[in-house]
Design an enzyme around this catalytic site. Structure first.
Site, PDB file in Angstrom:
ATOM      1  N   ASP A 156      75.781  54.904  11.101  1.00 55.94           N
ATOM      2  CA  ASP A 156      75.434  55.966  12.270  1.00 55.94           C
ATOM      3  C   ASP A 156      74.353  56.896  11.530  1.00 55.94           C
ATOM      4  O   ASP A 156      74.082  57.941  11.656  1.00 55.94           O
ATOM      5  CB  ASP A 156      76.719  57.012  12.145  1.00 55.94           C
ATOM      6  N   CYS A 207      89.083  47.701  30.256  1.00 58.96           N
ATOM      7  CA  CYS A 207      89.343  48.918  30.762  1.00 58.96           C
ATOM      8  C   CYS A 207      90.007  48.619  32.089  1.00 58.96           C
ATOM      9  O   CYS A 207      90.842  49.656  32.616  1.00 58.96           O
ATOM     10  CB  CYS A 207      88.220  49.814  31.066  1.00 58.96           C
ATOM     11  N   CYS A 220      89.613  58.443  30.493  1.00 63.01           N
ATOM     12  CA  CYS A 220      88.734  59.156  29.706  1.00 63.01           C
ATOM     13  C   CYS A 220      87.591  59.956  30.668  1.00 63.01           C
ATOM     14  O   CYS A 220      87.434  61.033  30.436  1.00 63.01           O
ATOM     15  CB  CYS A 220      87.785  58.104  28.841  1.00 63.01           C
ATOM     16  N   CYS A 252      87.743  64.273  30.509  1.00 63.83           N
ATOM     17  CA  CYS A 252      86.557  65.192  29.929  1.00 63.83           C
ATOM     18  C   CYS A 252      86.297  66.355  30.544  1.00 63.83           C
ATOM     19  O   CYS A 252      86.438  66.685  31.474  1.00 63.83           O
ATOM     20  CB  CYS A 252      85.179  64.272  30.099  1.00 63.83           C
ATOM     21  N   CYS A 277      78.163  67.061  26.688  1.00 62.27           N
ATOM     22  CA  CYS A 277      79.262  66.454  25.875  1.00 62.27           C
ATOM     23  C   CYS A 277      79.492  67.440  24.946  1.00 62.27           C
ATOM     24  O   CYS A 277      78.700  67.995  23.984  1.00 62.27           O
ATOM     25  CB  CYS A 277      78.802  65.084  25.026  1.00 62.27           C
ATOM     26  N   CYS A 331      84.341  66.683  19.700  1.00 64.02           N
ATOM     27  CA  CYS A 331      85.361  66.658  20.546  1.00 64.02           C
ATOM     28  C   CYS A 331      85.774  65.124  20.762  1.00 64.02           C
ATOM     29  O   CYS A 331      84.919  63.906  20.526  1.00 64.02           O
ATOM     30  CB  CYS A 331      84.798  67.021  22.040  1.00 64.02           C
ATOM     31  N   CYS A 355      88.154  62.294  25.068  1.00 64.18           N
ATOM     32  CA  CYS A 355      88.062  60.964  25.802  1.00 64.18           C
ATOM     33  C   CYS A 355      88.692  59.934  24.939  1.00 64.18           C
ATOM     34  O   CYS A 355      89.329  58.925  25.615  1.00 64.18           O
ATOM     35  CB  CYS A 355      86.782  60.588  26.282  1.00 64.18           C
ATOM     36  N   CYS A 406      92.501  57.114  25.661  1.00 65.43           N
ATOM     37  CA  CYS A 406      92.594  55.916  26.025  1.00 65.43           C
ATOM     38  C   CYS A 406      94.004  55.209  25.457  1.00 65.43           C
ATOM     39  O   CYS A 406      94.306  55.444  24.445  1.00 65.43           O
ATOM     40  CB  CYS A 406      91.431  55.243  24.884  1.00 65.43           C
TER      41      CYS A 406
HETATM   42  S1  SF4 Z   1      83.600  63.769  23.549  1.00 71.68           S
HETATM   43 FE1  SF4 Z   1      84.658  65.227  24.848  1.00 71.68          FE
HETATM   44  S2  SF4 Z   1      82.801  66.329  25.889  1.00 71.68           S
HETATM   45 FE2  SF4 Z   1      82.151  64.525  25.138  1.00 71.68          FE
HETATM   46  S3  SF4 Z   1      82.534  62.825  26.701  1.00 71.68           S
HETATM   47 FE3  SF4 Z   1      84.346  62.769  25.431  1.00 71.68          FE
HETATM   48  S4  SF4 Z   1      85.882  64.111  26.418  1.00 71.68           S
HETATM   49 FE4  SF4 Z   1      83.703  64.544  27.375  1.00 71.68          FE
HETATM   50  S1  SF4 Z   2      90.477  55.534  28.663  1.00 65.58           S
HETATM   51 FE1  SF4 Z   2      90.237  53.626  27.511  1.00 65.58          FE
HETATM   52  S2  SF4 Z   2      90.837  51.974  28.853  1.00 65.58           S
HETATM   53 FE2  SF4 Z   2      90.604  53.699  30.196  1.00 65.58          FE
HETATM   54  S3  SF4 Z   2      88.774  53.715  31.027  1.00 65.58           S
HETATM   55 FE3  SF4 Z   2      88.759  54.955  29.026  1.00 65.58          FE
HETATM   56  S4  SF4 Z   2      87.852  53.553  27.668  1.00 65.58           S
HETATM   57 FE4  SF4 Z   2      88.677  52.157  29.470  1.00 65.58          FE
END
Ligand code: SF4
Ligand code: SF4
Length: 361
Positions: free
Chosen positions: A147, A202, A208, A212, A228, A255, A258, A262
């Site tokens: 990263d 997925c 996800c 959000c 984000c 955050c 998301c 999953c």
């Molecule tokens: S980190 Fe939080 S704000 Fe960013 S895309 Fe995922 S759920 Fe949304």
């Molecule tokens: S929550 Fe996970 S499995 Fe569901 S769409 Fe998002 S990344 Fe894919």
């Protein structure tokens, strides 16, 4: 151990030896070539749409990120890339806290930032792997990235067979779920590439996207970083757009809503690297607001943590927003002091916003 110029079963043994050692350091490992990553058109379109916000270094690194990994700027002699993953999923110790709906007056730190700075942890391990390779296979040169450089780790990881990029854009592993850090060690050692992970699991899930808080995942695999919360609370240096502030809820640093949503985490292997463990991520917002009055106290409190990244000013700005969202009337007087005394107009303005929001009831 000496491997001259291995062929056939010798190459498999060499790779197996490296894999076994790497797995003593990391939770998952895969191998790929230093060839240029694909998807450059997708990345170009993402940058052209401006979804990267103020992260202009992503544009600067674009050329390198789209090129082969054995360029002189990275490691000219690279013949292979060892991709590694380290889980930070400590859910068994601390169940998922529903973000934005936590206890009154409590702020939330995303789980990737609760422990020791993951860059340090990953670099240390990558350097251990680099040194081991140099000892075992004299003359081997290697360089690690996590990263930090012009490396697209997620694409490399998919190419090395570790998993697929989910609709939230992060990598998902059948073994680790999606709470893990990635690293890549470029090495001059020739190692047979693993098969790429070329299926996508997925399905019809959209959890996800739905969870959000800011609608930052504008379409499957398309993240508008400007919305984000991770970007807004860590990377953004200036003012958080007013219309987004109420949506930040109790998030004060990053955050992972998301990621937490999953379903592929349900059967994931638990994390074992205790340096990445940092508790439940809950902090008392008023206590933190007071502590952030001075740079010295901030640096002392968060030494060795990734939370240093936005600086005292950025973090106090975030705390003001969270207090405006989840604080009670008792927060108004401390916020008024901040609005009058903080040396940064950025902080003072966010404190005034929080006071107005709390005063409006
Ligand atoms: S980190 Fe939080 S704000 Fe960013 S895309 Fe995922 S759920 Fe949304
Ligand atoms: S929550 Fe996970 S499995 Fe569901 S769409 Fe998002 S990344 Fe894919």
């Amino acid at each position: 151990m000496t491997f001259g110029s291995p062929t056939g079963s010798g190459r498999s043994l060499l790779k197996q030896t490296v894999r076994e050692y790497a797995l003593t350091l990391f939770d998952e490992v895969g191998f790929t070539s230093p060839a240029a990553p694909g998807h450059t058109a997708f990345v170009d379109a993402w940058l052209e749409a401006g979804y990267h916000g103020e992260m202009s270094y992503l544009k600067t690194r674009k050329r390198l990120r789209g090129g082969p990994l054995n360029s002189q700027k990275l490691l000219g002699k690279a013949r292979s890339v060892i991709v590694v993953a380290q889980s930070y999923d400590f859910r068994e110790a601390y169940p998922l806290a529903p973000a934005g709906r936590g206890s009154a007056g409590q702020g939330l730190i995303a789980r990737y930032a609760r422990g020791e700075d993951y860059h340090r942890v990953m670099w240390e391990k990558l350097n251990t792997l680099r040194d081991w390779l140099a000892d075992e296979f004299p003359g081997t040169q290697s360089r690690g990235y996590t990263d930090s450089g012009p490396i697209r780790e997620r694409e490399l990881a998919a190419r090395a067979g570790l998993g697929w990029q989910g609709k939230h854009t992060n990598l998902i592993s059948l073994k680790l779920g999606n709470f893990f850090f990635l690293g890549a060690l470029l090495t001059s050692l020739k190692l047979e590439p693993d098969l790429p992970f070329d299926s996508h699991h997925c399905g019809t899930c959209t959890r996800c996207l739905s969870v959000c808080p800011t609608g930052a995942i504008v379409a499957p695999m398309a993240l508008d970083a400007r919305r984000c919360i991770s970007y807004l609370t860590i990377e953004l240096h200036g003012s958080i757009p007013e219309e987004l502030r109420p949506l930040l809820g109790d998030h004060i640093f990053g955050c992972d809503d998301c990621l937490a949503a999953c379903p592929w985490n349900d059967k994931a292997q638990a994390a074992n690297e205790l340096r990445l463990f940092g508790g439940d991520g809950q902090v008392d917002l008023l206590e933190l607001l007071e502590l952030l009055a001075t740079e010295e106290a901030f640096e002392q409190r968060f030494a060795g943590s990734p939370i240093l990244r936005p600086g005292r000013t950025g973090l106090r700005r975030n705390v003001c927003v969270a207090l405006g969202n989840v604080g009670g009337p008792e927060a108004i007087a401390p916020l008024e002091r901040v609005a009058q005394t903080d040396p940064s107009e950025l902080v003072r303005e966010h404190a005034r916003w929080a006071i107005r929001r709390l005063s409006a009831g």
